[in-house]
Scaffold this active site. Structure first.
Site, mmCIF file in Angstrom:
data_model
loop_
_atom_site.group_PDB
_atom_site.id
_atom_site.type_symbol
_atom_site.label_atom_id
_atom_site.label_comp_id
_atom_site.label_asym_id
_atom_site.label_seq_id
_atom_site.Cartn_x
_atom_site.Cartn_y
_atom_site.Cartn_z
ATOM 1 N N GLY A 45 0.812 -1.215 0.000
ATOM 2 C CA GLY A 45 0.000 0.000 0.000
ATOM 3 C C GLY A 45 0.841 1.259 0.000
ATOM 4 O O GLY A 45 0.536 2.229 -0.698
ATOM 5 N N CYS A 46 1.907 1.263 0.773
ATOM 6 C CA CYS A 46 2.781 2.432 0.853
ATOM 7 C C CYS A 46 3.516 2.656 -0.461
ATOM 8 O O CYS A 46 3.690 3.794 -0.899
ATOM 9 C CB CYS A 46 3.756 2.272 2.017
ATOM 10 S SG CYS A 46 2.908 2.121 3.602
ATOM 11 N N THR A 47 3.911 1.571 -1.110
ATOM 12 C CA THR A 47 4.568 1.668 -2.410
ATOM 13 C C THR A 47 3.594 2.215 -3.451
ATOM 14 O O THR A 47 3.940 3.123 -4.219
ATOM 15 C CB THR A 47 5.115 0.293 -2.842
ATOM 16 O OG1 THR A 47 6.075 -0.140 -1.869
ATOM 17 C CG2 THR A 47 5.767 0.357 -4.212
#
Length: 152
Positions: A45-47
């Protein structure tokens, strides 16, 4: 969790980026700023979120914004994350959680029936005077730049 709200002054942070360089809120005085908080570098998700902001970086700059990402990861982990994906913006290594707590994004979370404390994925749009213009609490990781641009 006591998250800063629209109209409040942004937390006057001072911490280091992925290269060990000091980054302060005052470095952005007179500029608009996007500060996005994410749980952990190199997670799916952060990527997706950081890559979406990168893909739309020119549009965000054209709208007058600088961009910085913040997590509790170490400088070396942030550096690997930034280099692997070629992010054009700094990633702050807030290992002592001073910035995270200052913006009020640390708190209780639930995932798969388990409750734990962690960083909430929240983005702040800050005006040139250091006042919070908008707070995005329901971040769409794959379409985050559009969320931001629609608010302008």
């Amino acid at each position: 969790m006591n998250t800063l709200q629209t109209g409040a002054p942004a937390f006057n942070f001072c911490t280091t980026d992925q290269d060990g360089q000091t980054v302060k809120l005052e470095d952005f005085k007179g500029k608009r700023l996007i500060v996005f908080f994410y749980p952990a570098a190199s997670t799916p998700g952060c990527t997706a979120q950081a890559c979406n902001l990168t893909d739309n970086y020119t549009a965000l700059n054209d709208a007058g914004f600088s961009v910085i990402g913040v997590s509790a990861d170490t400088e070396s982990k942030q550096k690997k994350f930034k280099e692997k994906f070629g992010f054009p913006f700094p990633l702050l290594a807030d290992t002592d959680k001073s910035v995270i707590n200052g913006f009020g994004v640390w708190g209780s979370k639930k995932f798969m029936g388990r409750t734990y404390d962690g960083i909430h994925r929240i983005t702040f749009l800050i005006d040139a005077q250091g006042i919070i213009e908008q707070v995005i609490t329901k971040v769409k990781t794959k379409d985050h730049a559009a969320q931001i641009l629609e608010m302008l």
